[in-house]
Design a protein around this motif. Structure first.
Motif, PDB file in Angstrom:
ATOM      1  N   MET A 174     -35.216  49.985   3.629  1.00 24.51           N
ATOM      2  CA  MET A 174     -35.289  48.781   4.407  1.00 24.51           C
ATOM      3  C   MET A 174     -34.661  47.614   3.642  1.00 24.51           C
ATOM      4  O   MET A 174     -33.993  46.771   4.227  1.00 24.51           O
ATOM      5  CB  MET A 174     -36.759  48.509   4.744  1.00 24.51           C
ATOM      6  N   LYS A 175     -34.895  47.600   2.312  1.00 24.06           N
ATOM      7  CA  LYS A 175     -34.354  46.508   1.515  1.00 24.06           C
ATOM      8  C   LYS A 175     -32.831  46.585   1.441  1.00 24.06           C
ATOM      9  O   LYS A 175     -32.160  45.562   1.399  1.00 24.06           O
ATOM     10  CB  LYS A 175     -34.952  46.538   0.109  1.00 24.06           C
ATOM     11  N   ILE A 176     -32.307  47.768   1.461  1.00 22.13           N
ATOM     12  CA  ILE A 176     -30.853  47.938   1.407  1.00 22.13           C
ATOM     13  C   ILE A 176     -30.218  47.443   2.702  1.00 22.13           C
ATOM     14  O   ILE A 176     -29.160  46.821   2.678  1.00 22.13           O
ATOM     15  CB  ILE A 176     -30.490  49.411   1.135  1.00 22.13           C
ATOM     16  N   SER A 177     -30.876  47.684   3.826  1.00 22.79           N
ATOM     17  CA  SER A 177     -30.322  47.205   5.093  1.00 22.79           C
ATOM     18  C   SER A 177     -30.327  45.682   5.159  1.00 22.79           C
ATOM     19  O   SER A 177     -29.425  45.070   5.732  1.00 22.79           O
ATOM     20  CB  SER A 177     -31.068  47.802   6.277  1.00 22.79           C
ATOM     21  N   VAL A 178     -31.319  45.047   4.578  1.00 22.94           N
ATOM     22  CA  VAL A 178     -31.356  43.580   4.533  1.00 22.94           C
ATOM     23  C   VAL A 178     -30.222  43.066   3.658  1.00 22.94           C
ATOM     24  O   VAL A 178     -29.583  42.055   3.964  1.00 22.94           O
ATOM     25  CB  VAL A 178     -32.739  43.089   4.029  1.00 22.94           C
ATOM     26  N   LEU A 179     -29.915  43.759   2.583  1.00 25.02           N
ATOM     27  CA  LEU A 179     -28.815  43.379   1.698  1.00 25.02           C
ATOM     28  C   LEU A 179     -27.479  43.465   2.431  1.00 25.02           C
ATOM     29  O   LEU A 179     -26.629  42.579   2.291  1.00 25.02           O
ATOM     30  CB  LEU A 179     -28.786  44.281   0.458  1.00 25.02           C
ATOM     31  N   SER A 180     -27.302  44.505   3.249  1.00 22.39           N
ATOM     32  CA  SER A 180     -26.053  44.618   4.004  1.00 22.39           C
ATOM     33  C   SER A 180     -25.924  43.503   5.042  1.00 22.39           C
ATOM     34  O   SER A 180     -24.818  43.049   5.332  1.00 22.39           O
ATOM     35  CB  SER A 180     -25.950  45.992   4.679  1.00 22.39           C
ATOM     36  N   GLY A 231     -26.918  40.511   4.545  1.00 25.90           N
ATOM     37  CA  GLY A 231     -26.518  39.343   3.762  1.00 25.90           C
ATOM     38  C   GLY A 231     -25.031  39.359   3.430  1.00 25.90           C
ATOM     39  O   GLY A 231     -24.405  38.310   3.274  1.00 25.90           O
ATOM     40  N   ILE A 232     -24.445  40.539   3.343  1.00 28.77           N
ATOM     41  CA  ILE A 232     -23.017  40.665   3.023  1.00 28.77           C
ATOM     42  C   ILE A 232     -22.152  40.410   4.255  1.00 28.77           C
ATOM     43  O   ILE A 232     -21.007  39.988   4.145  1.00 28.77           O
ATOM     44  CB  ILE A 232     -22.739  42.067   2.426  1.00 28.77           C
ATOM     45  N   LEU A 233     -22.704  40.610   5.438  1.00 31.68           N
ATOM     46  CA  LEU A 233     -21.947  40.443   6.675  1.00 31.68           C
ATOM     47  C   LEU A 233     -21.309  39.052   6.820  1.00 31.68           C
ATOM     48  O   LEU A 233     -20.120  38.963   7.121  1.00 31.68           O
ATOM     49  CB  LEU A 233     -22.836  40.771   7.877  1.00 31.68           C
ATOM     50  N   PRO A 234     -22.024  37.950   6.598  1.00 32.76           N
ATOM     51  CA  PRO A 234     -21.356  36.639   6.683  1.00 32.76           C
ATOM     52  C   PRO A 234     -20.238  36.466   5.653  1.00 32.76           C
ATOM     53  O   PRO A 234     -19.245  35.790   5.906  1.00 32.76           O
ATOM     54  CB  PRO A 234     -22.483  35.631   6.439  1.00 32.76           C
ATOM     55  N   LEU A 235     -20.401  37.083   4.502  1.00 30.05           N
ATOM     56  CA  LEU A 235     -19.345  37.006   3.487  1.00 30.05           C
ATOM     57  C   LEU A 235     -18.071  37.705   3.956  1.00 30.05           C
ATOM     58  O   LEU A 235     -16.963  37.212   3.722  1.00 30.05           O
ATOM     59  CB  LEU A 235     -19.827  37.618   2.168  1.00 30.05           C
TER      60      LEU A 235
END
Length: 114
Positions: free
Chosen positions: A1-7, A9-13
């Motif tokens: 679940m934490k990894i999906s939240v990290l991805s 966060g990368i989407l706007p970048l």
């Protein structure tokens, strides 16, 4: 679940990178290109319909008993003859806006076919 939240966060970048990389926020550039393409499409359509009208008048005055079939045949022949002109104009516009990519692709076309 934490990894999906990290991805997430990368989407706007990645969106920001695409906007900067491909100059998507250059409103002036987008507006100018849009106006040129719109005016070119309007000019091509105007020239096409004018040419069809003139050919239709020519066929009707030269061969008055041809009727609708002669007119349709004249329109089809005009459309077929007008296509190379449309491609030439479109190529010039693409060359104007996409000079580097257009020249690169234009250079590779003979090598890919052979």
């Amino acid at each position: 679940m934490k990894i999906s939240v990290l991805s997430l966060g990368i989407l706007p970048l990645t969106f920001g990178y695409a906007i900067v990389r491909y100059r998507l926020m250059d409103v002036d550039l987008i507006f100018k290109r849009g106006m040129v393409y719109t005016l070119a499409a309007g000019a091509i359509a105007g020239a096409y319909f004018t040419l069809i009208g003139l050919v239709g008048l020519l066929v009707h005055s030269r061969v008055p008993n041809a009727g609708g079939v002669g007119l349709v045949l004249a329109i089809v022949v005009t459309a077929l003859l007008f296509e190379p002109i449309r491609k030439w104009i479109q190529g010039r516009i693409d060359r104007l806006f996409y000079r580097q990519r257009y020249d690169y692709r234009h250079t590779l076309i003979p090598h890919a076919a052979g």
